[in-house]
Design an enzyme around this catalytic site. Structure first.
Site, PDB file in Angstrom:
ATOM      1  N   ASP A 146      55.277  53.533  31.636  1.00 26.94           N
ATOM      2  CA  ASP A 146      56.441  53.497  32.639  1.00 26.94           C
ATOM      3  C   ASP A 146      56.629  51.811  32.328  1.00 26.94           C
ATOM      4  OD1 ASP A 146      57.836  53.542  34.998  1.00 26.94           O
ATOM      5  OD2 ASP A 146      56.338  52.243  35.787  1.00 26.94           O
ATOM      6  N   ASP A 157      58.908  49.580  35.045  1.00 25.62           N
ATOM      7  CA  ASP A 157      58.884  48.669  36.257  1.00 25.62           C
ATOM      8  C   ASP A 157      57.582  49.036  37.025  1.00 25.62           C
ATOM      9  OD1 ASP A 157      61.423  47.507  36.098  1.00 25.62           O
ATOM     10  OD2 ASP A 157      61.898  49.831  36.090  1.00 25.62           O
ATOM     11  N   GLY A 171      36.209  28.616  55.237  1.00 31.01           N
ATOM     12  CA  GLY A 171      36.427  30.101  55.035  1.00 31.01           C
ATOM     13  C   GLY A 171      36.147  30.930  56.173  1.00 31.01           C
ATOM     14  N   LYS A 213      26.005  32.075  54.609  1.00 25.88           N
ATOM     15  CA  LYS A 213      25.330  32.515  55.877  1.00 25.88           C
ATOM     16  C   LYS A 213      24.821  34.098  55.603  1.00 25.88           C
ATOM     17  CE  LYS A 213      26.864  29.714  59.641  1.00 25.88           C
ATOM     18  NZ  LYS A 213      28.488  29.711  59.153  1.00 25.88           N
ATOM     19  N   THR A 223      31.085  29.964  48.803  1.00 26.15           N
ATOM     20  CA  THR A 223      32.411  29.866  48.252  1.00 26.15           C
ATOM     21  C   THR A 223      33.227  28.848  48.628  1.00 26.15           C
ATOM     22  OG1 THR A 223      33.141  31.793  49.659  1.00 26.15           O
ATOM     23  CG2 THR A 223      31.881  32.142  47.163  1.00 26.15           C
ATOM     24  N   GLU A 243      37.534  33.309  45.892  1.00 29.16           N
ATOM     25  CA  GLU A 243      35.981  32.643  46.550  1.00 29.16           C
ATOM     26  C   GLU A 243      35.463  32.056  45.028  1.00 29.16           C
ATOM     27  OE1 GLU A 243      35.055  33.295  49.519  1.00 29.16           O
ATOM     28  OE2 GLU A 243      36.866  34.366  50.130  1.00 29.16           O
ATOM     29  N   LEU A 271      30.486  27.494  42.933  1.00 31.26           N
ATOM     30  CA  LEU A 271      30.182  26.605  41.796  1.00 31.26           C
ATOM     31  C   LEU A 271      28.581  26.743  41.429  1.00 31.26           C
ATOM     32  CD1 LEU A 271      32.800  25.567  43.105  1.00 31.26           C
ATOM     33  CD2 LEU A 271      32.210  23.159  42.787  1.00 31.26           C
ATOM     34  N   HIS A 302      25.869  25.186  40.838  1.00 31.34           N
ATOM     35  CA  HIS A 302      25.303  24.087  40.823  1.00 31.34           C
ATOM     36  C   HIS A 302      24.548  23.693  42.099  1.00 31.34           C
ATOM     37  CE1 HIS A 302      24.476  19.853  40.127  1.00 31.34           C
ATOM     38  NE2 HIS A 302      24.821  19.498  41.237  1.00 31.34           N
ATOM     39  N   TYR A 336      33.422  20.025  52.210  1.00 27.63           N
ATOM     40  CA  TYR A 336      34.662  20.285  52.627  1.00 27.63           C
ATOM     41  C   TYR A 336      35.898  19.118  52.579  1.00 27.63           C
ATOM     42  CZ  TYR A 336      32.643  24.525  54.540  1.00 27.63           C
ATOM     43  OH  TYR A 336      32.078  25.863  54.904  1.00 27.63           O
ATOM     44  N   ARG A 355      35.343  41.745  35.645  1.00 23.69           N
ATOM     45  CA  ARG A 355      35.371  42.913  36.282  1.00 23.69           C
ATOM     46  C   ARG A 355      36.116  42.972  37.439  1.00 23.69           C
ATOM     47  NH1 ARG A 355      32.474  43.432  41.101  1.00 23.69           N
ATOM     48  NH2 ARG A 355      31.357  41.813  41.440  1.00 23.69           N
ATOM     49  N   PHE A 363      30.213  48.106  47.648  1.00 24.69           N
ATOM     50  CA  PHE A 363      28.992  48.393  47.103  1.00 24.69           C
ATOM     51  C   PHE A 363      28.227  48.984  48.549  1.00 24.69           C
ATOM     52  CE2 PHE A 363      30.514  45.300  44.554  1.00 24.69           C
ATOM     53  CZ  PHE A 363      29.425  45.335  43.518  1.00 24.69           C
TER      54      PHE A 363
HETATM   55  P1  ADP Z   1      33.120  29.102  54.126  1.00 26.27           P
HETATM   56  O1  ADP Z   1      33.559  30.170  54.561  1.00 26.27           O
HETATM   57  O2  ADP Z   1      33.695  27.969  54.983  1.00 26.27           O
HETATM   58  O3  ADP Z   1      33.928  28.849  52.575  1.00 26.27           O
HETATM   59  P2  ADP Z   1      30.703  29.291  52.645  1.00 26.27           P
HETATM   60  O4  ADP Z   1      29.633  29.724  53.451  1.00 26.27           O
HETATM   61  O5  ADP Z   1      31.308  30.100  51.943  1.00 26.27           O
HETATM   62  O6  ADP Z   1      31.653  28.982  54.097  1.00 26.27           O
HETATM   63  O7  ADP Z   1      30.285  27.896  52.062  1.00 26.27           O
HETATM   64  C1  ADP Z   1      31.302  27.308  51.487  1.00 26.27           C
HETATM   65  C2  ADP Z   1      30.976  25.769  51.464  1.00 26.27           C
HETATM   66  O8  ADP Z   1      30.017  25.114  51.089  1.00 26.27           O
HETATM   67  C3  ADP Z   1      31.943  25.079  50.333  1.00 26.27           C
HETATM   68  O9  ADP Z   1      33.349  24.854  51.091  1.00 26.27           O
HETATM   69  C4  ADP Z   1      31.315  23.828  50.210  1.00 26.27           C
HETATM   70  O10 ADP Z   1      31.626  22.747  51.024  1.00 26.27           O
HETATM   71  C5  ADP Z   1      29.804  24.072  50.222  1.00 26.27           C
HETATM   72  N1  ADP Z   1      29.108  24.472  48.930  1.00 26.27           N
HETATM   73  C6  ADP Z   1      27.806  24.063  48.939  1.00 26.27           C
HETATM   74  N2  ADP Z   1      27.311  24.296  47.667  1.00 26.27           N
HETATM   75  C7  ADP Z   1      28.500  25.272  46.865  1.00 26.27           C
HETATM   76  C8  ADP Z   1      28.670  25.758  45.822  1.00 26.27           C
HETATM   77  N3  ADP Z   1      27.485  25.817  44.927  1.00 26.27           N
HETATM   78  N4  ADP Z   1      29.727  26.375  45.660  1.00 26.27           N
HETATM   79  C9  ADP Z   1      30.845  26.434  46.566  1.00 26.27           C
HETATM   80  N5  ADP Z   1      30.657  25.947  47.814  1.00 26.27           N
HETATM   81  C10 ADP Z   1      29.480  25.230  48.013  1.00 26.27           C
HETATM   82  N1  RBF Z   2      33.311  41.012  47.212  1.00 26.78           N
HETATM   83  C1  RBF Z   2      33.440  42.354  47.367  1.00 26.78           C
HETATM   84  O1  RBF Z   2      33.572  42.996  48.471  1.00 26.78           O
HETATM   85  N2  RBF Z   2      33.220  43.158  46.183  1.00 26.78           N
HETATM   86  C2  RBF Z   2      32.914  42.365  45.001  1.00 26.78           C
HETATM   87  O2  RBF Z   2      33.060  42.948  43.733  1.00 26.78           O
HETATM   88  C3  RBF Z   2      32.923  41.007  45.231  1.00 26.78           C
HETATM   89  N3  RBF Z   2      32.556  40.482  43.763  1.00 26.78           N
HETATM   90  C4  RBF Z   2      32.283  38.982  43.921  1.00 26.78           C
HETATM   91  C5  RBF Z   2      31.914  38.097  42.655  1.00 26.78           C
HETATM   92  C6  RBF Z   2      31.652  36.949  42.531  1.00 26.78           C
HETATM   93  C7  RBF Z   2      31.213  36.063  41.533  1.00 26.78           C
HETATM   94  C8  RBF Z   2      31.716  36.123  44.006  1.00 26.78           C
HETATM   95  C9  RBF Z   2      31.606  34.703  44.020  1.00 26.78           C
HETATM   96  C10 RBF Z   2      32.092  36.750  45.306  1.00 26.78           C
HETATM   97  C11 RBF Z   2      32.354  38.095  45.164  1.00 26.78           C
HETATM   98  N4  RBF Z   2      32.696  38.763  46.342  1.00 26.78           N
HETATM   99  C12 RBF Z   2      33.110  40.360  46.209  1.00 26.78           C
HETATM  100  C13 RBF Z   2      32.970  38.264  47.647  1.00 26.78           C
HETATM  101  C14 RBF Z   2      32.222  38.122  48.497  1.00 26.78           C
HETATM  102  O3  RBF Z   2      32.126  39.065  49.434  1.00 26.78           O
HETATM  103  C15 RBF Z   2      32.991  36.835  49.447  1.00 26.78           C
HETATM  104  O4  RBF Z   2      32.408  35.609  48.490  1.00 26.78           O
HETATM  105  C16 RBF Z   2      32.417  36.831  50.860  1.00 26.78           C
HETATM  106  O5  RBF Z   2      32.995  37.758  51.310  1.00 26.78           O
HETATM  107  C17 RBF Z   2      32.488  35.234  51.219  1.00 26.78           C
HETATM  108  O6  RBF Z   2      33.687  35.214  51.922  1.00 26.78           O
HETATM  109 MG    MG Z   3      33.733  30.457  51.474  1.00 26.62          MG
END
Ligand code: ADP
Ligand code: RBF
Ligand code: MG
Length: 379
Positions: free
Chosen positions: A17, A19, A248, A254, A260, A312, A315, A317, A324, A337, A342
């Site tokens: 297809d 479109d 986020g 947590k 992320t 999301e 990093l 490291h 922030y 993927r 899950f």
């Molecule tokens: P949020 O929901 O606010 O994104 P997260 O629990 O996902 O909270 O944490 C993300 C925050 O943690 C980032 O905004 C950054 O300030 C900090 N942080 C610390 N280490 C990392 C890392 N390795 N990768 C991404 N963010 C990180």
């Molecule tokens: N969330 C899902 O529900 N399914 C996924 O397959 C999934 N894969 C992820 C892969 C990576 C590498 C990362 C960093 C996150 C992934 N998450 C996935 C997102 C995860 O649920 C999200 O980071 C948290 O909800 C934080 O907001």
């Molecule tokens: Mg986050």
């Protein structure tokens, strides 16, 4: 599973297809309708897209005129809509993986037909903007060339006949429900690639539902496998996004122990629409801290069933503090993927750690490592 596998028919040709499957027509159609309907004091509701996807031009026009109670007939609507649409045809982009798929199948001599509910003339115009596509199809057929459009099987039956193949030997690739029904009614094997998110449940009659063309595995259906995957990763055209890190859902570290760093979705709305959901990787730059490997998901996080599509990035490291508000620049270079659901939090976390290992290893390969020095990351 094993039952359906053992009964699986192998395909020798592909009916595809246009479109919503190979090109993102809906984006341009939505833009035009938004402006057009506002003339009548109406507001285009994205949800309408679900009703017109896969329809013939006449059916789609009838649906819009009726649903919005427009004070014009279908003919008048069409006479106003088509010139607007024609003027924007050059802006319709190919969907991720479309060009790759067409070149791959053509390169391996797999016969291909383009079968669309659009008119033959419109198909030809639309594909003329995509270099080399027309030559790859041995058959092109529009709904004006058969008695009924999809969901009737006519288009696919006629395409198979012109390719000189039995419909049972054909693999149909379709984004819409009417298209999937047409393919099954023709007796073909059908892969659905839904163009609208969170609609998988509507595609139960398809033999397989995939998230995007990047997830297509031709060898499952007897066709030659893609050879561009390297170490469980698929190189993609690199794309770049950046902005200040914002708060986020407060869930990453947590709930999952995986932080992320989120960017504002407003600032990269276009990229979000353009890129299929899934797990990707690349490089991340933080102005005062350096450049780091990065693995990320794009999408609705099925495990949490979010209503908004987000990016999301994790990093790779260990940071001693949050960052922030700092400027984060990302280059996304490869795909791993599709997003998945899950059965438990532990299994989600385990999978994300597997993704991390895949990304970490892949980013040392020269073809991905070279982007570490991209000036965008340290701008
Ligand atoms: P949020 O929901 O606010 O994104 P997260 O629990 O996902 O909270 O944490 C993300 C925050 O943690 C980032 O905004 C950054 O300030 C900090 N942080 C610390 N280490 C990392 C890392 N390795 N990768 C991404 N963010 C990180
Ligand atoms: N969330 C899902 O529900 N399914 C996924 O397959 C999934 N894969 C992820 C892969 C990576 C590498 C990362 C960093 C996150 C992934 N998450 C996935 C997102 C995860 O649920 C999200 O980071 C948290 O909800 C934080 O907001
Ligand atoms: Mg986050």
């Amino acid at each position: 599973m094993s039952m359906s596998n053992s009964l699986k028919k192998l395909s020798s040709c592909v009916l595809i297809d246009l479109d919503g499957t190979l090109i993102n027509t809906d984006g341009v159609v939505s833009d035009i309708l938004r402006k057009y309907l506002s003339k009548y004091g109406k507001q285009w509701d994205g949800r309408e897209a679900l009703k017109i996807v896969g329809k013939t031009p006449l059916e789609a026009a009838t649906t819009i005129v009726e649903d919005y109670g427009l004070p014009c007939g279908v003919d008048e609507f069409n006479s106003e809509f088509y010139p607007l649409f024609s003027a924007q045809m050059d802006k319709i982009k190919s969907l991720p993986g479309a060009n790759r798929l067409i070149r791959h199948l053509n390169g391996h001599g797999v016969p291909m037909a383009l079968a669309s509910n659009s008119s033959r003339a419109n198909i030809e115009s639309k594909i003329s903007y995509h270099q080399g596509w027309k030559e790859c199809f041995s058959v092109i057929i529009g709904s004006d060339e058969v008695s009924k459009g999809k969901p009737s099987p006519d288009l696919f039956l006629e395409a198979a006949r012109k390719l000189n193949r039995d419909p049972g030997e054909c693999l149909v690739i379709e984004d819409s429900v009417p298209g999937v029904l047409a393919g099954k009614a023709a007796g073909a094997t059908v892969i659905a690639v839904p163009s609208l998110p969170k609609q998988t449940h509507l595609y139960t009659s398809a033999d397989e539902v995939i998230n995007s063309l990047l997830d297509l595995k031709p060898e499952k259906w007897g066709l030659p496998p893609f050879q561009d995957w390297i170490e469980n990763t698929l190189p993609i055209d690199p794309w770049r996004i950046g902005g200040p890190v914002i708060k986020g859902f407060g869930r990453g570290s947590k709930v999952l122990g995986i932080p992320t760093a989120n960017l504002s979705t407003k600032d990269y709305a276009e990229e979000l629409v353009e890129h299929p959901s899934g797990v990707y990787f690349g490089w991340a730059g933080l102005a005062t801290r350096g450049v780091f490997k990065m693995v990320m998901s794009i999408g609705w996080n099925p495990y949490f069933n979010n209503t908004e599509k987000t990016i999301e990035p994790w990093l790779l490291h260990d940071f001693t503090e949050d960052f922030y508000g700092e400027e984060l620049c990302l280059i996304i270079v490869g795909y791993i993927r599709p997003e998945a659901n899950f059965p438990s939090l532990e299994s989600l976390v385990a999978k994300i750690h597997e993704d991390r290992e895949v990304a970490e290893k892949a980013l040392d390969l020269p073809s991905y490592a070279k982007f570490k020095d991209d000036p965008y990351l340290t701008k």
